[in-house]
Write an enzyme that holds these catalytic residues in place. Structure first.
Site, PDB file in Angstrom:
ATOM      1  N   ARG A 117     -16.091  -4.170  18.563  1.00  0.00           N
ATOM      2  CA  ARG A 117     -15.963  -3.034  17.651  1.00  0.00           C
ATOM      3  C   ARG A 117     -17.259  -2.805  16.897  1.00  0.00           C
ATOM      4  O   ARG A 117     -17.939  -3.745  16.513  1.00  0.00           O
ATOM      5  CB  ARG A 117     -14.858  -3.278  16.620  1.00  0.00           C
ATOM      6  N   THR A 118     -17.595  -1.539  16.713  1.00  0.00           N
ATOM      7  CA  THR A 118     -18.628  -1.147  15.763  1.00  0.00           C
ATOM      8  C   THR A 118     -18.022  -0.079  14.878  1.00  0.00           C
ATOM      9  O   THR A 118     -17.045   0.576  15.239  1.00  0.00           O
ATOM     10  CB  THR A 118     -19.902  -0.585  16.442  1.00  0.00           C
ATOM     11  N   SER A 119     -18.608   0.097  13.704  1.00  0.00           N
ATOM     12  CA  SER A 119     -18.076   1.057  12.735  1.00  0.00           C
ATOM     13  C   SER A 119     -18.376   2.494  13.106  1.00  0.00           C
ATOM     14  O   SER A 119     -17.613   3.390  12.801  1.00  0.00           O
ATOM     15  CB  SER A 119     -18.647   0.771  11.344  1.00  0.00           C
ATOM     16  N   THR A 120     -19.508   2.720  13.752  1.00  0.00           N
ATOM     17  CA  THR A 120     -19.905   4.078  14.097  1.00  0.00           C
ATOM     18  C   THR A 120     -20.352   4.158  15.541  1.00  0.00           C
ATOM     19  O   THR A 120     -20.732   3.150  16.144  1.00  0.00           O
ATOM     20  CB  THR A 120     -21.065   4.578  13.202  1.00  0.00           C
ATOM     21  N   GLN A 156     -24.089   2.939  16.830  1.00  0.00           N
ATOM     22  CA  GLN A 156     -24.485   1.530  16.865  1.00  0.00           C
ATOM     23  C   GLN A 156     -24.436   1.012  18.306  1.00  0.00           C
ATOM     24  O   GLN A 156     -23.754   0.059  18.625  1.00  0.00           O
ATOM     25  CB  GLN A 156     -23.576   0.699  15.964  1.00  0.00           C
TER      26      GLN A 156
END
Length: 184
Positions: free
Chosen positions: A7-10, A13
Protein backbone atom coordinates in the site's frame (compact mmCIF):
# COMPACT_ATOMS: atom_id res chain seq x y z
CA UNK A 1 0.14 -19.76 1.72
CA UNK A 2 1.99 -16.45 1.81
CA UNK A 3 -0.34 -13.56 0.99
CA UNK A 4 1.29 -10.21 0.24
CA UNK A 5 -0.18 -6.76 0.87
CA UNK A 6 1.31 -3.53 -0.51
CA UNK A 7 0.00 0.00 0.00
CA UNK A 8 0.96 3.59 -0.63
CA UNK A 9 -1.05 6.64 0.38
CA UNK A 10 -1.04 8.27 -3.04
CA UNK A 11 -0.82 7.18 -6.64
CA UNK A 12 2.33 9.25 -7.23
CA UNK A 13 4.46 7.08 -4.90
CA UNK A 14 5.52 4.74 -7.71
CA UNK A 15 9.02 3.86 -6.49
CA UNK A 16 7.89 2.95 -2.97
CA UNK A 17 5.00 0.91 -4.30
CA UNK A 18 7.17 -1.01 -6.76
CA UNK A 19 9.80 -1.65 -4.06
CA UNK A 20 7.15 -3.23 -1.82
CA UNK A 21 5.93 -5.49 -4.63
CA UNK A 22 9.48 -6.62 -5.42
CA UNK A 23 10.14 -7.44 -1.74
CA UNK A 24 6.90 -9.38 -1.40
CA UNK A 25 7.54 -11.40 -4.57
CA UNK A 26 11.14 -12.11 -3.49
CA UNK A 27 9.86 -13.41 -0.14
CA UNK A 28 7.66 -15.88 -2.02
CA UNK A 29 4.16 -14.42 -1.77
CA UNK A 30 1.82 -16.52 -3.87
CA UNK A 31 -1.04 -14.04 -3.91
CA UNK A 32 -0.80 -10.24 -3.84
CA UNK A 33 -3.22 -7.53 -2.79
CA UNK A 34 -2.31 -3.94 -3.51
CA UNK A 35 -3.89 -0.53 -3.21
CA UNK A 36 -3.04 3.13 -3.23
CA UNK A 37 -5.22 4.74 -0.58
CA UNK A 38 -4.72 6.71 2.61
CA UNK A 39 -4.27 4.71 5.81
CA UNK A 40 -7.41 6.30 7.22
CA UNK A 41 -9.54 5.46 4.17
CA UNK A 42 -11.44 2.23 3.69
CA UNK A 43 -8.88 -0.34 2.56
CA UNK A 44 -10.82 -2.89 0.55
CA UNK A 45 -7.76 -4.84 -0.61
CA UNK A 46 -6.50 -5.28 2.96
CA UNK A 47 -9.93 -6.60 3.93
CA UNK A 48 -9.84 -8.99 0.96
CA UNK A 49 -6.34 -10.17 1.92
CA UNK A 50 -7.42 -10.87 5.51
CA UNK A 51 -10.58 -12.63 4.28
CA UNK A 52 -8.40 -14.87 2.09
CA UNK A 53 -6.28 -16.05 5.06
CA UNK A 54 -6.71 -19.66 6.16
CA UNK A 55 -5.21 -21.75 8.97
CA UNK A 56 -1.40 -21.68 8.71
CA UNK A 57 -1.28 -18.84 6.14
CA UNK A 58 0.73 -15.67 6.64
CA UNK A 59 -0.07 -12.11 5.65
CA UNK A 60 3.19 -10.52 4.51
CA UNK A 61 3.85 -6.76 4.37
CA UNK A 62 7.06 -5.00 3.40
CA UNK A 63 6.83 -2.35 6.12
CA UNK A 64 4.88 -1.87 9.32
CA UNK A 65 3.61 1.60 8.41
CA UNK A 66 1.99 0.21 5.25
CA UNK A 67 -0.33 -1.87 7.43
CA UNK A 68 -1.41 -0.17 10.67
CA UNK A 69 -2.12 3.42 11.71
CA UNK A 70 -1.43 3.02 15.43
CA UNK A 71 -1.14 0.53 18.29
CA UNK A 72 -4.89 0.01 18.59
CA UNK A 73 -5.34 -0.54 14.85
CA UNK A 74 -2.42 -3.00 14.79
CA UNK A 75 -4.02 -4.88 17.67
CA UNK A 76 -7.32 -5.11 15.80
CA UNK A 77 -5.65 -6.36 12.63
CA UNK A 78 -3.58 -8.90 14.54
CA UNK A 79 -6.73 -10.21 16.25
CA UNK A 80 -8.42 -10.68 12.87
CA UNK A 81 -5.38 -12.46 11.48
CA UNK A 82 -4.92 -14.72 14.50
CA UNK A 83 -8.66 -15.54 14.63
CA UNK A 84 -8.16 -17.19 11.24
CA UNK A 85 -5.22 -19.21 12.57
CA UNK A 86 -2.82 -17.20 10.44
CA UNK A 87 0.27 -15.13 11.18
CA UNK A 88 1.76 -11.81 10.13
CA UNK A 89 5.22 -11.27 8.64
CA UNK A 90 6.81 -7.82 8.40
CA UNK A 91 9.85 -7.84 6.16
CA UNK A 92 11.56 -4.52 6.83
CA UNK A 93 11.82 -3.93 10.56
CA UNK A 94 15.39 -2.79 10.71
CA UNK A 95 17.53 -5.66 9.45
CA UNK A 96 15.15 -8.31 10.76
CA UNK A 97 11.97 -9.96 9.57
CA UNK A 98 9.28 -10.23 12.23
CA UNK A 99 6.93 -13.20 12.26
CA UNK A 100 4.04 -13.00 14.74
CA UNK A 101 3.54 -16.75 14.75
CA UNK A 102 6.36 -16.78 17.36
CA UNK A 103 6.29 -15.26 20.86
CA UNK A 104 9.43 -13.24 20.11
CA UNK A 105 7.88 -11.93 16.91
CA UNK A 106 4.78 -10.74 18.80
CA UNK A 107 6.93 -9.01 21.42
CA UNK A 108 9.06 -7.24 18.83
CA UNK A 109 5.99 -6.20 16.85
CA UNK A 110 4.29 -4.70 19.91
CA UNK A 111 7.41 -2.74 20.82
CA UNK A 112 7.90 -1.49 17.25
CA UNK A 113 4.26 -0.42 16.87
CA UNK A 114 4.47 1.51 20.13
CA UNK A 115 7.70 3.23 19.07
CA UNK A 116 6.25 4.06 15.63
CA UNK A 117 3.15 5.61 17.20
CA UNK A 118 5.33 7.61 19.61
CA UNK A 119 7.44 8.90 16.70
CA UNK A 120 4.31 9.91 14.75
CA UNK A 121 2.90 11.80 17.73
CA UNK A 122 6.23 13.56 18.32
CA UNK A 123 6.37 14.55 14.65
CA UNK A 124 2.86 16.03 14.89
CA UNK A 125 3.85 18.01 17.99
CA UNK A 126 6.93 19.41 16.24
CA UNK A 127 4.84 20.29 13.20
CA UNK A 128 2.33 22.24 15.32
CA UNK A 129 5.18 24.04 17.10
CA UNK A 130 6.80 24.92 13.76
CA UNK A 131 3.53 26.27 12.36
CA UNK A 132 2.96 28.42 15.46
CA UNK A 133 6.50 29.80 15.24
CA UNK A 134 6.12 30.56 11.52
CA UNK A 135 2.76 32.25 12.13
CA UNK A 136 4.28 34.41 14.86
CA UNK A 137 7.04 35.46 12.44
CA UNK A 138 4.46 36.17 9.71
CA UNK A 139 5.89 33.47 7.43
CA UNK A 140 2.99 31.02 7.51
CA UNK A 141 -0.31 31.92 5.95
CA UNK A 142 -1.87 28.44 5.74
CA UNK A 143 -2.99 26.70 2.61
CA UNK A 144 -4.63 28.64 -0.18
CA UNK A 145 -8.30 27.63 -0.44
CA UNK A 146 -8.82 26.10 -3.88
CA UNK A 147 -12.54 26.78 -4.13
CA UNK A 148 -12.14 30.50 -3.44
CA UNK A 149 -9.95 30.80 -6.54
CA UNK A 150 -13.03 29.85 -8.54
CA UNK A 151 -15.37 32.46 -7.04
CA UNK A 152 -15.58 34.38 -10.33
CA UNK A 153 -16.50 31.19 -12.21
CA UNK A 154 -19.21 30.38 -9.64
CA UNK A 155 -20.73 33.85 -9.93
CA UNK A 156 -20.63 33.73 -13.74
CA UNK A 157 -22.33 30.33 -13.82
CA UNK A 158 -24.99 31.52 -11.35
CA UNK A 159 -25.60 34.60 -13.52
CA UNK A 160 -25.96 32.26 -16.53
CA UNK A 161 -28.71 30.37 -14.66
CA UNK A 162 -26.78 27.14 -14.00
CA UNK A 163 -28.12 25.02 -11.12
CA UNK A 164 -26.10 24.94 -7.86
CA UNK A 165 -25.58 21.17 -7.97
CA UNK A 166 -24.32 21.34 -11.57
CA UNK A 167 -21.89 24.13 -10.61
CA UNK A 168 -20.57 22.08 -7.68
CA UNK A 169 -20.07 19.02 -9.90
CA UNK A 170 -18.47 21.01 -12.69
CA UNK A 171 -16.03 22.83 -10.42
CA UNK A 172 -15.52 19.98 -7.94
CA UNK A 173 -16.51 21.84 -4.80
CA UNK A 174 -18.68 21.31 -1.76
CA UNK A 175 -21.96 23.04 -0.99
CA UNK A 176 -20.25 25.13 1.70
CA UNK A 177 -17.53 26.25 -0.71
CA UNK A 178 -20.17 27.18 -3.28
CA UNK A 179 -21.91 29.50 -0.83
CA UNK A 180 -18.59 30.95 0.38
CA UNK A 181 -17.73 31.85 -3.21
CA UNK A 182 -21.00 33.72 -3.56
CA UNK A 183 -20.17 35.90 -0.54
CA UNK A 184 -16.86 37.13 -2.00
Amino acid sequence: MLIGYARTSTTDQHAGFEAQLVELKAYGCERMYQEQVSAVASRQELERAIDMLREGDKLVVAKLDRLARNVMHMGELLQQIEAKGAGLVILSLGSETVDTSTATGKLILNMMVSVAQFEREMMKERQVEGIKRAQAEGKYKGRVPKAMNQADKVKALVAAGVDRVKIQEQLGMSKASYYRCLKV
